[in-house]
Design an enzyme around this catalytic site. Structure first.
Site, PDB file in Angstrom:
ATOM      1  CE1 TYR A   1      -4.284  -0.576   0.156  1.00 58.46           C
ATOM      2  CE2 TYR A   1      -3.582  -3.249   1.340  1.00 58.46           C
ATOM      3  CZ  TYR A   1      -4.396  -1.985   0.863  1.00 58.46           C
ATOM      4  OH  TYR A   1      -5.452  -3.218   0.175  1.00 58.46           O
TER       5      TYR A   1
ATOM      6  CD  GLU B   1      -6.417  -5.648   1.757  1.00 54.84           C
ATOM      7  OE1 GLU B   1      -5.030  -6.126   2.012  1.00 54.84           O
ATOM      8  OE2 GLU B   1      -6.947  -4.898   0.963  1.00 54.84           O
TER       9      GLU B   1
END
Length: 403
Positions: free
Chosen positions: A94, A136
């Site tokens: 990310y 997640e």
């Protein structure tokens, strides 16, 4: 994030809307140049056909438009997070995406990209990344807790390959380590990770599980798509079609939000186009193996009889049970022999089986290409079917949102 920063985000919406695909083109070009290892994770076929870029542009715009209340995007984020879990996306990735995205926004917005605007977008992205990472993390935790499950990639041997039509093969995948495999919901998919010689790196793809759960193996049924060096959209399916029994591939544990509801007693209406029949096969087999045997109507469309996979098995089941009704649409009939009124020439038209599919309290499942899904969804809405009873899945990155 304060209100002034939210207003700055919203102020960039017009230019992002008009230059959304420029933004994503800059983004992916920068990211793959600086981090070529990510080509092993991203679907390069969807890069070539533009679907990945469209999906990202839509996601960026949706986040900007809902910056006051990003919680309304939670269902979409769950779908993205589920796919990320199946691709083994990790938190550090990310940071890479964020760096390249902010640089790309600066490139697209140009001189108007003040330090304040870039700071606002950095804060906004980091908040979104935190939401996704936390989501997640829970998905990885839940998955790891399932009996026979695993996170990341696991090697499976192809022990059996069968031809289901002129262009679809089924692959029976057995765990190479001989250990247990986890159960799944009918309609879910697995990700496969294979080396594509034409590209020179690994590529992931999602394929629906095409049978009910068997504790010994998973089955996927793959259509051989047309692909060339300049358009790798079909290279993974072609790579799989060149595999032989005994070869080993890596797969992730089953995932996906498109599936039968557990213990639901509602009648089922399955609507599929082409290879979109694969999750429906899993649903059908699960229903056949259950004690409920819910009333099921399956409407399927494909080019012709030669590409219609599993037609003999479905016909045999239909003769054995009373709860299954089918309507098959072929773009063209290959012979002049007499067909039943449930084999119809032309594209899928739900008006031609309206009375059969409008069952009380039915759940409707649609799978196929984008245009197919939009058409069938709108027809059901025109029939006054409640949108909460309609579920759909497009193969590839989700670029449509019909609810």
């Amino acid at each position: 994030m304060n209100q002034y920063q939210k207003d700055l985000i919203k102020a960039t919406i017009p230019i992002l809307r008009s230059s959304g695909e420029d933004l994503t083109s800059y983004f992916y070009t920068r990211m793959f140049k600086n981090h070529p290892e990510l080509k092993n994770i991203f679907n390069m076929g969807n890069q070539a056909n533009g679907k990945q870029k469209s999906a990202l542009a839509n996601a960026v715009l949706a986040y900007a438009e809902n910056i006051e209340n990003p919680g309304v995007l939670i269902n979409a984020l769950k779908g993205i997070g589920t796919k990320h879990r199946s691709l083994n996306i990790q938190p550090e990735q990310y940071k890479i995406v964020g760096t390249q995205l902010i640089a790309s926004i600066a490139e697209v917005v140009g001189e108007a990209a003040t330090p304040e605007i870039l700071e606002a977008w950095t804060i906004a992205y980091n908040q979104l990344a935190e939401i996704m990472i936390d989501l997640e993390k829970e998905l990885y935790k839940e998955n790891a807790a399932k009996s026979g499950s695993w996170n990341g990639w696991r090697n499976f041997a192809i022990k059996k390959i069968t031809d289901e039509s002129s262009e679809i093969k089924s692959f029976y995948l057995y765990p190479e380590d001989g250990q247990k495999i986890t159960d799944f919901h009918s309609g879910q998919y697995i990700s496969v990770h294979v080396f594509v010689p034409e590209l020179g790196f690994m590529q992931p793809r999602q394929y629906s599980l095409s049978s009910g759960f068997n504790p010994e193996y998973y089955r996927i049924s793959v259509k051989k798509e047309i692909g060339m060096d300049s358009n790798p959209s079909g290279l993974v399916s072609n790579t799989l079609h060149l595999k032989t029994e005994g070869d080993v591939i890596s797969i992730s544990a089953p995932a996906g939000l498109f599936h039968l509801e557990k213990d639901s007693e509602n009648p089922l209406v399955l609507i599929s186009g082409g290879v979109g029949l694969t999750p429906m096969l899993s649903m059908l087999e699960t229903n056949a193996n259950s004690i409920q045997n819910k009333k099921t109507v399956w409407v399927h469309g494909c080019r012709n009889e030669s590409v219609h996979a599993f037609k003999d098995q479905i016909a045999s089941l239909k003769e054995e049970v009373k709860w299954l009704e089918t309507f098959t649409f072929y773009d063209s009939l290959e012979s002049s022999e007499n067909h039943s009124n449930q084999i119809i020439e032309g594209r899928v038209d739900l008006n031609k089986c309206k009375d059969a599919i409008l069952l009380d309290d039915a759940k409707f499942y649609i799978c196929g290409p984008e245009v197919f899904i939009k058409k069938q969804y709108q027809t059901l809405i025109d029939f006054n079917v409640n949108h909460e009873n309609i579920f759909y899945e497009e193969f590839g990155p989700q670029i449509i949102n019909l609810n």
